[in-house]
Design a protein around this motif. Structure first.
Motif, PDB file in Angstrom:
ATOM      1  N   TYR A  60       1.885  -9.283  11.386  1.00 44.29           N
ATOM      2  CA  TYR A  60       2.068  -7.884  11.094  1.00 44.29           C
ATOM      3  C   TYR A  60       3.476  -7.865  11.332  1.00 44.29           C
ATOM      4  CZ  TYR A  60       2.636  -2.911  12.052  1.00 44.29           C
ATOM      5  OH  TYR A  60       2.738  -1.472  11.911  1.00 44.29           O
ATOM      6  N   LYS A  61       4.000  -6.825  10.334  1.00 43.61           N
ATOM      7  CA  LYS A  61       5.352  -6.242  10.389  1.00 43.61           C
ATOM      8  C   LYS A  61       5.541  -5.014  10.412  1.00 43.61           C
ATOM      9  CE  LYS A  61       7.225 -10.762   8.262  1.00 43.61           C
ATOM     10  NZ  LYS A  61       8.254 -11.235   7.175  1.00 43.61           N
ATOM     11  N   ALA A  62       4.783  -4.339   9.399  1.00 38.07           N
ATOM     12  CA  ALA A  62       4.900  -2.887   9.249  1.00 38.07           C
ATOM     13  C   ALA A  62       3.615  -2.403   8.410  1.00 38.07           C
ATOM     14  CB  ALA A  62       5.963  -2.589   8.667  1.00 38.07           C
ATOM     15  N   MET A  63       3.246  -1.243   8.812  1.00 45.68           N
ATOM     16  CA  MET A  63       2.117  -0.533   7.860  1.00 45.68           C
ATOM     17  C   MET A  63       2.576  -0.236   6.399  1.00 45.68           C
ATOM     18  SD  MET A  63       0.665   1.918  10.913  1.00 45.68           S
ATOM     19  CE  MET A  63      -0.690   2.702   9.952  1.00 45.68           C
ATOM     20  N   VAL A  64       1.757   0.301   5.589  1.00 54.71           N
ATOM     21  CA  VAL A  64       2.136   0.771   4.243  1.00 54.71           C
ATOM     22  C   VAL A  64       2.867   1.928   4.522  1.00 54.71           C
ATOM     23  CG1 VAL A  64       1.331   1.271   2.142  1.00 54.71           C
ATOM     24  CG2 VAL A  64       0.070  -0.517   2.951  1.00 54.71           C
ATOM     25  N   ASN A  65       3.765   2.028   3.479  1.00 54.02           N
ATOM     26  CA  ASN A  65       4.733   3.674   3.727  1.00 54.02           C
ATOM     27  C   ASN A  65       3.547   4.387   3.690  1.00 54.02           C
ATOM     28  OD1 ASN A  65       5.547   5.821   1.455  1.00 54.02           O
ATOM     29  ND2 ASN A  65       7.398   4.839   2.218  1.00 54.02           N
ATOM     30  N   ALA A  66       3.808   5.578   4.467  1.00 56.38           N
ATOM     31  CA  ALA A  66       2.939   6.669   4.456  1.00 56.38           C
ATOM     32  C   ALA A  66       2.523   7.425   3.377  1.00 56.38           C
ATOM     33  CB  ALA A  66       3.638   7.548   5.614  1.00 56.38           C
ATOM     34  N   LYS A  67       3.537   7.575   2.471  1.00 58.60           N
ATOM     35  CA  LYS A  67       3.307   8.297   1.290  1.00 58.60           C
ATOM     36  C   LYS A  67       2.387   7.544   0.404  1.00 58.60           C
ATOM     37  CE  LYS A  67       6.342  10.794  -0.893  1.00 58.60           C
ATOM     38  NZ  LYS A  67       7.603  11.073  -1.683  1.00 58.60           N
ATOM     39  N   LYS A  68       2.456   6.382  -0.020  1.00 55.09           N
ATOM     40  CA  LYS A  68       1.570   5.384  -0.501  1.00 55.09           C
ATOM     41  C   LYS A  68       0.183   5.321  -0.231  1.00 55.09           C
ATOM     42  CE  LYS A  68       1.367   0.657  -2.580  1.00 55.09           C
ATOM     43  NZ  LYS A  68       2.228  -0.557  -2.363  1.00 55.09           N
ATOM     44  N   ALA A  69       0.251   5.293   1.322  1.00 58.99           N
ATOM     45  CA  ALA A  69      -1.002   5.228   2.079  1.00 58.99           C
ATOM     46  C   ALA A  69      -1.770   6.386   1.842  1.00 58.99           C
ATOM     47  CB  ALA A  69      -0.965   4.876   3.772  1.00 58.99           C
ATOM     48  N   ALA A  70      -1.259   7.447   1.912  1.00 58.61           N
ATOM     49  CA  ALA A  70      -1.863   9.084   1.593  1.00 58.61           C
ATOM     50  C   ALA A  70      -2.357   8.862   0.351  1.00 58.61           C
ATOM     51  CB  ALA A  70      -0.967   9.942   1.834  1.00 58.61           C
ATOM     52  N   ALA A  71      -1.709   8.493  -0.648  1.00 57.11           N
ATOM     53  CA  ALA A  71      -2.396   8.387  -2.076  1.00 57.11           C
ATOM     54  C   ALA A  71      -3.542   7.490  -2.153  1.00 57.11           C
ATOM     55  CB  ALA A  71      -1.013   8.059  -2.959  1.00 57.11           C
ATOM     56  N   ALA A  72      -3.458   6.564  -1.535  1.00 59.79           N
ATOM     57  CA  ALA A  72      -4.482   5.459  -1.390  1.00 59.79           C
ATOM     58  C   ALA A  72      -5.874   5.993  -1.002  1.00 59.79           C
ATOM     59  CB  ALA A  72      -4.160   4.236  -0.684  1.00 59.79           C
ATOM     60  N   ILE A  73      -5.736   6.871   0.056  1.00 57.30           N
ATOM     61  CA  ILE A  73      -7.021   7.525   0.487  1.00 57.30           C
ATOM     62  C   ILE A  73      -7.147   8.976   0.141  1.00 57.30           C
ATOM     63  CG2 ILE A  73      -6.671   6.084   2.498  1.00 57.30           C
ATOM     64  CD1 ILE A  73      -5.725   8.287   4.132  1.00 57.30           C
ATOM     65  N   LYS A  74      -6.515   9.222  -0.995  1.00 56.25           N
ATOM     66  CA  LYS A  74      -6.732  10.638  -1.466  1.00 56.25           C
ATOM     67  C   LYS A  74      -8.040  10.707  -2.232  1.00 56.25           C
ATOM     68  CE  LYS A  74      -4.955  14.317  -4.284  1.00 56.25           C
ATOM     69  NZ  LYS A  74      -3.786  14.754  -5.327  1.00 56.25           N
ATOM     70  N   PRO A  75      -9.004  11.610  -1.819  1.00 57.12           N
ATOM     71  CA  PRO A  75     -10.243  11.648  -2.398  1.00 57.12           C
ATOM     72  C   PRO A  75     -10.304  11.889  -3.808  1.00 57.12           C
ATOM     73  CG  PRO A  75     -10.205  12.957  -0.160  1.00 57.12           C
ATOM     74  CD  PRO A  75      -9.157  12.599  -0.673  1.00 57.12           C
ATOM     75  N   LYS A  76     -11.154  11.284  -4.657  1.00 57.65           N
ATOM     76  CA  LYS A  76     -11.036  11.355  -6.021  1.00 57.65           C
ATOM     77  C   LYS A  76     -11.790  12.998  -6.312  1.00 57.65           C
ATOM     78  CE  LYS A  76     -10.284   6.875  -7.692  1.00 57.65           C
ATOM     79  NZ  LYS A  76      -9.907   6.222  -6.482  1.00 57.65           N
ATOM     80  N   GLU A  77     -11.540  13.645  -7.458  1.00 57.38           N
ATOM     81  CA  GLU A  77     -12.256  14.788  -7.496  1.00 57.38           C
ATOM     82  C   GLU A  77     -13.918  14.577  -8.214  1.00 57.38           C
ATOM     83  OE1 GLU A  77     -11.724  19.118 -10.026  1.00 57.38           O
ATOM     84  OE2 GLU A  77     -10.261  17.721  -9.680  1.00 57.38           O
ATOM     85  N   ASP A  78     -14.666  14.801  -7.904  1.00 59.82           N
ATOM     86  CA  ASP A  78     -16.113  14.632  -8.466  1.00 59.82           C
ATOM     87  C   ASP A  78     -16.027  15.201  -9.906  1.00 59.82           C
ATOM     88  OD1 ASP A  78     -17.022  13.613  -6.118  1.00 59.82           O
ATOM     89  OD2 ASP A  78     -17.893  15.543  -5.470  1.00 59.82           O
TER      90      ASP A  78
END
Length: 199
Positions: free
Chosen positions: A163-181
């Motif tokens: 471990y060195k660091a977490m994923v960039n906050a903006k990139k991580a937020a985009a990865a878990i953004k719910p997809k619209e039904d």
């Protein structure tokens, strides 16, 4: 000019005016009819596109909305565990997770029989599958997903040696953004369990 000529002339004038008014009235009616017809066709087409109704005489089965693959961080309970010999690592990771709205329950240090070779281990039970995936997307690719027999939704994040660091906050937020039904889909439902008392 005789009175009869005046009378006849007045009659002709009135007839022309009447004809002009009739022509204008017909044009107005024609325009209003065409406009109403175009509007109605547009409304029917739009309603069919929006699936307010279905043209063609048959009804199509509504599609089932896709199952969610992540949940909101604020609904995710995380235990952060330092699986390395580096001091303060659990606290630093926990602080960053809290900035991203995750609920950190505990901080721990766990001695390992052998070094953890992945960035983190994400341990979770059946009920915490969505939470586990949501947390895992906050870290780089080398994440070990370990399912255990816990019966709650809590997730353990065990920090490994790489471990060195977490994923960039903006990139991580985009990865878990719910997809619209998809429009018009219906939520999947599971049939109710049979009532033992009914038999």
């Amino acid at each position: 000019m005789t009175p009869s000529d005046v009378s006849d002339s007045g009659t002709i004038l009135r007839s022309r005016e009447q004809l002009a008014r009739d022509r204008q009235r017909r044009q107005t009616y024609t325009f209003a009819t065409v406009f109403a017809l175009v509007f109605l066709i547009g409304l029917v087409a739009f309603g069919n596109w929006q699936q307010w109704w279905t043209l063609g005489g048959g009804t199509e089965a509504a599609s089932i909305c896709p199952e969610p693959t992540v949940i909101e961080p604020r609904f995710t309970n995380v235990n952060v565990i330092n699986g390395t010999t580096r001091k303060g690592l659990a606290g630093a990771v926990a602080k960053e997770l809290q900035k991203r709205q995750f609920r950190v329950l505990t901080l721990e240090t766990e001695e390992q029989d052998k070094p953890i070779k992945t960035v983190v281990q994400v341990r979770y039970g059946e009920a915490g599958a969505l939470a586990a995936r949501t947390v895992s997307l906050q870290f780089p690719a080398k994440v070990a997903m370990i399912k255990d027999d816990r019966d709650d939704e809590t997730v353990d994040v065990v920090i490994g040696d790489p471990y060195k660091a977490m994923v960039n906050a903006k990139k991580a937020a985009a990865a878990i953004k719910p997809k619209e039904d998809p429009h018009g889909c219906v939520q999947a439902t599971t049939p109710p369990s049979p009532d033992p008392s009914a038999s």
